[in-house]
Design a protein around this motif. Structure first.
Motif, mmCIF file in Angstrom:
data_model
loop_
_atom_site.group_PDB
_atom_site.id
_atom_site.type_symbol
_atom_site.label_atom_id
_atom_site.label_comp_id
_atom_site.label_asym_id
_atom_site.label_seq_id
_atom_site.Cartn_x
_atom_site.Cartn_y
_atom_site.Cartn_z
ATOM 1 N N ALA A 76 0.935 -1.334 -0.064
ATOM 2 C CA ALA A 76 -0.036 -0.349 0.126
ATOM 3 C C ALA A 76 0.839 1.253 0.003
ATOM 4 O O ALA A 76 0.204 2.340 -0.231
ATOM 5 C CB ALA A 76 -0.804 0.072 1.091
ATOM 6 N N GLY A 94 1.136 2.976 -3.309
ATOM 7 C CA GLY A 94 -0.167 4.000 -4.168
ATOM 8 C C GLY A 94 -0.440 5.114 -3.145
ATOM 9 O O GLY A 94 -0.530 6.169 -3.442
ATOM 10 N N LYS A 146 1.778 8.362 -3.434
ATOM 11 C CA LYS A 146 1.537 8.982 -4.680
ATOM 12 C C LYS A 146 0.123 9.944 -4.304
ATOM 13 O O LYS A 146 0.385 11.210 -4.724
ATOM 14 C CB LYS A 146 1.108 7.971 -5.952
ATOM 15 N N GLY A 147 -0.761 9.318 -3.685
ATOM 16 C CA GLY A 147 -1.894 10.068 -3.588
ATOM 17 C C GLY A 147 -1.911 11.189 -2.474
ATOM 18 O O GLY A 147 -2.211 12.437 -2.601
ATOM 19 N N SER A 164 3.175 -6.928 -4.281
ATOM 20 C CA SER A 164 1.814 -6.251 -4.781
ATOM 21 C C SER A 164 2.395 -4.828 -4.933
ATOM 22 O O SER A 164 1.689 -3.775 -4.779
ATOM 23 C CB SER A 164 0.664 -6.062 -3.751
ATOM 24 N N SER A 193 2.603 -3.149 -9.534
ATOM 25 C CA SER A 193 1.469 -2.158 -10.130
ATOM 26 C C SER A 193 1.630 -0.801 -9.528
ATOM 27 O O SER A 193 1.312 0.308 -10.329
ATOM 28 C CB SER A 193 0.110 -2.919 -9.808
ATOM 29 N N GLY A 194 1.887 -0.471 -8.016
ATOM 30 C CA GLY A 194 1.992 0.819 -7.763
ATOM 31 C C GLY A 194 3.100 1.790 -8.301
ATOM 32 O O GLY A 194 2.796 2.710 -8.699
ATOM 33 N N ASN A 208 2.453 2.644 -11.809
ATOM 34 C CA ASN A 208 1.377 4.041 -11.583
ATOM 35 C C ASN A 208 2.230 5.444 -11.218
ATOM 36 O O ASN A 208 1.442 6.204 -11.284
ATOM 37 C CB ASN A 208 0.404 3.649 -10.622
ATOM 38 N N LEU A 209 3.215 5.342 -10.551
ATOM 39 C CA LEU A 209 3.856 6.497 -10.283
ATOM 40 C C LEU A 209 4.159 7.408 -11.451
ATOM 41 O O LEU A 209 4.315 8.570 -11.323
ATOM 42 C CB LEU A 209 5.201 6.104 -9.453
#
Lengths: 594, 193
Positions: A393, A396, A399-400, A426, A429-430, A433-434
């Protein structure tokens, strides 16, 4: 008969044994307490192909593929792993199962090693599976075999919900021989296995009917045990370890022990409810059985007397039953747990995470944490990680948070940490996405703590372990993967070069843009690192405690004879010679032995 | 034999799980029913680790009810003290001398509870020994747990031969002699030494 071999097995070992005896062929898992040892025990059996997969979803899919072929298959994981595996599970369960399929999920009432206490049974019901709950090692073995047979007979996946206590507890188990089950092979049948409409329409009816058949079957299921006591007006309905804890009280009450907690035979419980004045449900965490009974209109009480969280011990049961009026006199005296100095877990001596968190703590940066040994950076000693939610986690989330900060003209730097096991589990994928809508005003520093093992669960291999282990067949380079994604700024560092990495980390925190730092030192525990120990020269030591604050188990302030002030000391038996304390010492008072 | 409740306490990394494993196998080999508990997981990283073994004719729960412990093996004094509420009055606690300091002590936020540990002898039969030192004397610090098991063996009706066989089956072959010597040291330990 009567001369079967008896051995002492943990619940986890017994599950592996049950799978072996039941003709199991393919087992996959992702390590997570309390079920790690299941797959480790599978390695003993040459007849079984077993693997620790990259994550629980992949493990479930590996088992699914084997089952589709008609081989008996098992996926094992901890309760939160079910969340990762939920996507394939929720659709696979719509298909008629071919080779016996068992999903073992370890729950953790009391959260000895978990980030939450979610109840596996809710998931099992959601996925329309039969759910079994073993309470001893013997049952763990027997139930797995029963699950394999039932899975094939009813074409259903079966969930074995086993508590942490039952996983790790040992008991005597009678061994049987393996029964070989030849796989049928995979036969093309799109209606069964291609879950697109309209096949999915039919699947809904199939699942409903399957569950109903299983419910009928539950009426006189041999693993549901009814122990009736003459004159008892109370029936206690329970399952798993709670049955064994209840038996310790040796009460003159009737007990209905559910081996299969879902579905429950409506006919059976109706019949029983007519015979008894009072029904008490004894179960850990959620009122699952209680709600199932109440939904059928059967009067009962459970959570009114027993806690909805934590483990339920023998004393808790006695107290609950006393409040329910079932126990007239309390026998067990509850003594308060001793309130003394706590002992939180800590990074091992020589742990390569230590210098990273020492530097992050000094930098006062906010750190998005993740799941692994480095979760311990949250604890006293460092308090240098500021979130801990779920596997992967951090990537992601950073980034948020970064985007939210930009919107708010907040230009404070932020950092995230993630280990190698979690990166492959996991994180990937994060990371990709960056790069989406990257902005030059972003300021994110991600530190990959690549110690080449899944350390927290006991040092299992993962995709990056091949570097140090000739037996491991994967040596994936995290740097090359990130570069291939298009992340340009990836810096590899040696954590034991303290001053240099301090400069790099602080430099990257200041710099705008996306930086990834990969820490490269291997796990000290898994790779048994032991260099000559360090010692403190108390004549030079100024007692500043810089070394103590690195929070290394062997380092402690001490009273030396003839010296008034406390000076630092290092226990030579526990020091593994990483040198970090010597490097943070401002006066060179810490020296290597020999 | 009446049910015997054995508690094992220590710090993550001290081999507590191996100890409960050996004790349970020895009990089963001599025909007793047995159940064990181990707290495994996060605590293995230097946290408080404990295990329990219950031996007898028929054992239901692996958990020792509060106040019913018969013997406690403490690989670390604070951890022995922490679980003493589980022990029955006048029960025996075998306690390693070597202290392992937890974070609040290392950071000088709290004092190691020496006085509380000292007071245990008012309620319990306390046996102390330095198991690491004894283990080093046979040439292998890793056999410290076996010294402890040797002391325990005096309190259980399990044959010496059984203990030795189980040790042989559980330790690396090159460490068998050191383990057997460590077992004897524990078995012959007397508190007056």
């Amino acid at each position: 008969m009567g001369c079967k071999k008896k051995v002492v097995l943990s619940g986890n070992q017994a599950i592996a044994r049950g799978f072996y005896e039941g003709g199991g062929r393919v087992a996959a898992s992702y390590p997570g307490s309390p079920t790690v040892e299941i797959l480790e025990s599978m390695k003993e059996y040459d007849e079984i192909y077993s693997e620790f997969s990259t994550n629980e979803k992949v493990a479930l899919e590996v088992a699914m593929g084997a089952s589709l072929y008609g081989s008996r298959a098992m996926a094992s994981m901890k309760h939160v792993g079910m969340n990762i595996a939920a996507d394939p599970l929720m659709t696979f369960t719509q298909t008629p199962i071919n080779g016996g399929f068992v999903l073992v999920s370890g729950s953790d009432p009391g959260m000895a090693s978990s980030q939450n206490e979610q109840d596996n049974r809710i998931f099992g019901k959601f996925a329309s599976m039969g759910i079994l709950a073993p309470g001893s090692s013997q049952e763990a073995k027997d139930f797995v075999k029963f699950a394999l047979d039932t899975s094939e007979e009813f074409e259903t996946p079966i969930l074995v919900d086993i508590s942490s206590r039952t996983c790790h507890s040992r008991g005597i188990v009678e061994l049987d021989d393996r029964v070989e089950k030849e796989p049928s092979g995979f036969e093309i049948d799109q209606e069964k296995y291609c879950m697109l409409p309209p096949n999915t329409y039919k699947a809904q009816y199939f699942m409903k009917e399957r569950l109903e058949k299983l419910r009928q079957y539950a009426y006189d299921l041999p693993i549901n045990i009814l122990e009736e006591v003459d004159g008892s007006d109370t029936l206690i309905i329970t399952s798993g370890l709670m049955y064994y804890n209840l038996k310790e009280l040796n009460l003159p009450v009737s007990i209905y022990k559910l081996g299969m907690v879902y579905p429950i035979s409506t006919r059976k419980v109706r019949e029983l409810s007519e015979k008894y004045e009072k029904i008490i449900v004894l179960e850990e965490t959620m009122p699952f059985i209680e709600n199932e009974l109440k939904r059928k209109g059967i009067e009962c009480e459970g959570k009114r007397y027993f806690s909805f969280t934590k483990e339920i011990h023998v004393e808790d049961i006695e107290e609950g039953l006393f409040n329910a009026g079932v126990v007239k006199e309390r026998r067990l005296t509850r003594v308060e747990v001793i309130d003394t100095v706590s002992r939180p877990p800590m990074f091992c001596a020589g742990c390569p995470h230590r210098p990273i968190f020492d530097i992050l703590k000094k930098s006062k940066v906010k750190v998005i944490g993740d799941i692994g040994c480095y979760s311990m950076a949250v604890l006293p000693g460092f308090e240098a990680a500021h979130t801990n939610i779920s596997m992967g986690a951090s990537v992601g989330m950073i980034k948020g948070m970064n985007k939210a900060m930009r919107q708010n003209n907040d230009d404070e730097p932020i950092a995230a940490v993630i280990g190698d096991g979690t990166f492959f589990h996991s994180g990937l994928s994060g990371f990709v996405n960056l790069l989406h809508q990257a902005d030059e005003e972003d300021n994110m520093t991600l530190i990959v703590l690549d110690n080449r093992t899944t350390a927290m669960t006991g040092g299992q291999s993962n995709a990056s372990s091949g570097r140090y282990n000739v037996d491991d067949d994967m040596d994936a380079s995290i740097k090359e993967i990130l570069n291939a994604m298009g992340i340009g700024r990836v810096i590899e560092i040696d954590q034991f070069d303290y001053n240099k990495i301090k400069e790099i980390i602080n430099g990257e925190l200041k710099k705008k843009g996306l930086s990834v730092i990969i820490a490269t030192r291997p796990c000290a525990l898994r790779y048994k690192i032991k260099e000559p120990y360090f010692y403190v020269d108390p004549e030079i030591c100024i007692g500043c405690r810089s070394c103590v604050r690195t929070n290394c188990p062997p380092i402690k302030m001490k009273k030396y004879e003839g010296i008034d002030k406390l000076k630092s000391s290092i226990d030579p038996d526990a020091c593994v010679g990483c040198s970090v304390c010597a490097q943070v010492c401002p006066v060179n008072a810490i020296k290597r032995s020999k | 034999m009446d049910t015997k409740n054995i508690m094992v306490a220590g710090v993550g990394g001290q081999g507590i799980v191996l100890m409960t494993g050996i004790i349970s196998q020895a009990a089963a080999r001599d025909g007793y029913d047995v159940k064990t508990n181990d707290v495994v997981g996060l605590a293995q990283r230097g946290g408080m680790v404990w295990g329990s073994v219950r031996i007898g004719g028929k054992i239901y729960s692996p958990n020792i009810p509060v106040g019913e412990g018969d013997i406690l093996l403490g690989m670390e004094p604070l951890e022995a003290y922490r679980w003493s509420h589980l022990m029955s009055e006048n029960s025996t606690m075998v306690i390693n001398k070597k202290r392992n300091y937890p974070i609040p002590v290392l950071l000088e936020k709290e004092e190691y509870p020496e006085k509380d540990i000292e007071k245990l002898k008012e309620k319990f039969n306390i046996i102390t020994l330095d198991v690491e030192k004894e283990a080093k004397s046979v040439g292998n610090i890793k056999v410290a747990n076996t010294v402890m098991i040797g002391v325990l063996s005096k309190y259980l009706h399990i044959r010496t031969e059984t203990w030795k066989n189980i040790l042989k089956e559980n330790v690396p072959s090159k460490a068998i002699d050191e383990n057997l010597k460590a077992f004897e040291i524990g078995r012959n330990h007397s508190n007056n030494k």
